[in-house]
Design an enzyme around this catalytic site. Structure first.
Site, PDB file in Angstrom:
ATOM      1  N   ASP A   1     -12.453  -8.804   4.492  1.00 54.09           N
ATOM      2  CA  ASP A   1     -13.715  -8.766   3.729  1.00 54.09           C
ATOM      3  C   ASP A   1     -14.024 -10.121   3.858  1.00 54.09           C
ATOM      4  O   ASP A   1     -15.487 -10.305   3.621  1.00 54.09           O
ATOM      5  CB  ASP A   1     -13.377  -8.140   2.461  1.00 54.09           C
ATOM      6  CG  ASP A   1     -13.548  -6.787   2.325  1.00 54.09           C
ATOM      7  OD1 ASP A   1     -13.447  -6.159   3.360  1.00 54.09           O
ATOM      8  OD2 ASP A   1     -14.045  -6.289   1.179  1.00 54.09           O
TER       9      ASP A   1
ATOM     10  N   ASP B   1      -3.300 -18.205   0.402  1.00 51.96           N
ATOM     11  CA  ASP B   1      -4.126 -18.792  -0.355  1.00 51.96           C
ATOM     12  C   ASP B   1      -4.892 -19.961   0.350  1.00 51.96           C
ATOM     13  O   ASP B   1      -6.211 -20.118   0.443  1.00 51.96           O
ATOM     14  CB  ASP B   1      -3.441 -19.050  -1.629  1.00 51.96           C
ATOM     15  CG  ASP B   1      -2.300 -20.134  -1.421  1.00 51.96           C
ATOM     16  OD1 ASP B   1      -1.737 -20.212  -0.374  1.00 51.96           O
ATOM     17  OD2 ASP B   1      -1.726 -20.691  -2.377  1.00 51.96           O
TER      18      ASP B   1
ATOM     19  N   LYS C   1       2.832 -15.214   2.380  1.00 54.83           N
ATOM     20  CA  LYS C   1       2.901 -15.877   1.235  1.00 54.83           C
ATOM     21  C   LYS C   1       4.649 -16.229   0.854  1.00 54.83           C
ATOM     22  O   LYS C   1       5.164 -15.805  -0.016  1.00 54.83           O
ATOM     23  CB  LYS C   1       2.546 -15.126  -0.105  1.00 54.83           C
ATOM     24  CG  LYS C   1       2.624 -15.717  -1.333  1.00 54.83           C
ATOM     25  CD  LYS C   1       1.376 -17.045  -1.511  1.00 54.83           C
ATOM     26  CE  LYS C   1       1.587 -17.368  -2.969  1.00 54.83           C
ATOM     27  NZ  LYS C   1       0.750 -18.684  -2.934  1.00 54.83           N
TER      28      LYS C   1
ATOM     29  N   ASP D   1      -6.506  -6.859   4.121  1.00 55.34           N
ATOM     30  CA  ASP D   1      -7.589  -6.273   3.559  1.00 55.34           C
ATOM     31  C   ASP D   1      -8.464  -7.260   3.075  1.00 55.34           C
ATOM     32  O   ASP D   1      -9.507  -7.180   3.209  1.00 55.34           O
ATOM     33  CB  ASP D   1      -7.094  -5.183   2.702  1.00 55.34           C
ATOM     34  CG  ASP D   1      -8.162  -4.654   1.834  1.00 55.34           C
ATOM     35  OD1 ASP D   1      -8.995  -4.058   2.498  1.00 55.34           O
ATOM     36  OD2 ASP D   1      -8.059  -4.619   0.623  1.00 55.34           O
TER      37      ASP D   1
ATOM     38  N   TYR E   1       0.694  -1.251  -0.145  1.00 55.75           N
ATOM     39  CA  TYR E   1       0.187  -0.054   0.038  1.00 55.75           C
ATOM     40  C   TYR E   1       0.905   1.378   0.012  1.00 55.75           C
ATOM     41  O   TYR E   1       0.470   2.384  -0.440  1.00 55.75           O
ATOM     42  CB  TYR E   1      -0.977   0.080   1.225  1.00 55.75           C
ATOM     43  CG  TYR E   1      -2.236  -0.672   1.035  1.00 55.75           C
ATOM     44  CD1 TYR E   1      -2.326  -1.934   0.763  1.00 55.75           C
ATOM     45  CD2 TYR E   1      -3.522   0.065   1.538  1.00 55.75           C
ATOM     46  CE1 TYR E   1      -3.420  -2.777   0.647  1.00 55.75           C
ATOM     47  CE2 TYR E   1      -4.798  -0.652   1.485  1.00 55.75           C
ATOM     48  CZ  TYR E   1      -4.757  -1.865   0.946  1.00 55.75           C
ATOM     49  OH  TYR E   1      -5.966  -2.575   0.905  1.00 55.75           O
TER      50      TYR E   1
END
Ligand code: IPM
Ligand code: MN
Length: 349
Positions: free
Chosen positions: A247, A219, A186, A243, A141
């Site tokens: 959600d 994942d 990751k 983020d 970001y």
């Protein structure tokens, strides 16, 4: 003594849900003899319209001086032009970074009578109660962005110190809960994730040896959040993964309209619902105010107004249990934002 709160209504449904928060704070003030000095300022698209700047200096100064900041939501199609020089989202990112609020706490609980509001099976949702701890002022970001004729890059960067301080926040929460921490990265692909994993492992071992830490790839974590959400307790992750996963997690609760968050740094606290500005329903008076009201409860708890925070949470719970649900939770509901807000205030009293 008065508590100074800056409210940033922002865009879309932001002003409507912020209005609910102001009403609830006024009710709390009256009931518990508190005084909240609430000041509104511009951010996001609303600030672009007036100042061509999504975060005017006046807003930054007011937020830095306040005891706490509440934000509604920002963004909308009006400012969505991909070639725009200024975007509402830049205002929020700059605010987070100016306030130094590096830890974003997003708790998730499933209210038993809302199990049907989630597309998942009831048995999967039993006992789900976890917290996403999202790093908020670093990573992709905030890295350098470049755009060439036929390419674009977004740099993703983390320092050891940035990873350590957010790990500490997650560990403190884990210590108050079940001493289980899931760190998400990751690391099979990204160098920042390999640093993340090393730092988390070492930091926990050195400072919180009682905590049981596991590492999951993002994942696979995304899959397990749906398959077996009750497995999770404290989920620690970097900015963009947090983020996305939060959600995803909101689906477990039945609606984004229920999820509150706090963003904390060494000095400042910023409190906001995790949902966006919902331009499709903006101005209709039907947005779910509970995420915002619960964020206000988190704000009061952080300000050490524990009784008041408990009272707000209890009142929202009662409103939900009594079926005072906006249309995100009950499709043909006629309950408006104001109906839900007034119900919370009634239960509060
Ligand atoms: C959130 C939002 C923001 C984010 C956007 C509006 C910049 O999606 O708070 O989750 O990506 O952090
Ligand atoms: Mn988001």
């Amino acid at each position: 003594m008065s508590t100074n709160i800056v409210c940033l209504p922002g865009d879309g449904i932001g002003p409507e849900v912020t209005q609910s928060v102001i009403q609830v704070l006024e009710a709390v003030a009256a009931k518990y003899q508190r005084s909240f000095n609430i000041e509104k300022h511009l951010i996001g698209g609303a600030a672009i319209d007036v100042h061509n700047n999504p975060l005017p200096q006046k807003t930054i100064d007011a937020c830095l001086k306040a005891d706490a900041v509440f934000l509604g939501a920002i963004g909308g199609p009006k400012w969505d032009n991909p070639n725009a020089k200024v975007r509402p989202e830049q205002g929020l990112l700059k605010l987070r970074s100016e306030l130094g609020v590096f830890s974003n706490i997003r708790p998730l609980t499933v209210f038993p009578n809302l199990i049907d509001a989630s597309p998942l099976k009831a048995e999967i949702l039993k006992g789900v109660d976890f917290i996403v701890v999202r790093e908020l002022t670093g990573g992709i970001y905030f890295g350098e962005k470049k755009r060439g004729e036929d390419f674009a890059t977004d740099e993703c960067r983390y320092t050891v110190q940035e990873v350590e301080r957010i790990t500490k926040v997650a560990c403190e929460l884990a210590m108050q809960r079940s001493k289980k921490l899931t760190s998400v990265d990751k690391a099979n692909v990204l160098e920042t994730s390999r640093l993340w994993r090393d730092v988390v492992t070492q930091f926990v071992a050195a400072n919180y040896p009682e905590i049981d830490v596991e590492h999951q790839l993002v994942d696979s974590c995304a899959m397990k959040l749906i398959q077996n959400p009750a497995h999770f307790d404290v989920v620690l992750t970097e900015n963009m993964f947090g983020d996305i996963l939060s959600d995803e997690a909101s689906v477990l609760a039945g609606s984004m309209g229920l999820l509150a968050s706090s963003s904390l740094g060494d000095a400042c606290g910023l409190f906001e619902p995790i949902h966006g500005s919902a331009p499709d329903i903006a101005g209709k008076g039907i947005a779910n105010p509970y995420a915002s009201i619960l964020s206000a409860a988190m704000m009061l708890r952080w300000l050490n107004l524990i009784t008041e925070a408990d009272a707000i949470e209890g009142a929202v719970k009662q409103a939900i249990e009594n079926g005072v649900l906006t249309c995100d939770l009950k499709p043909d509901s006629q309950i408006s934002t104001q109906d839900a807000t007034l119900a919370v205030i009634e239960y509060l009293n």
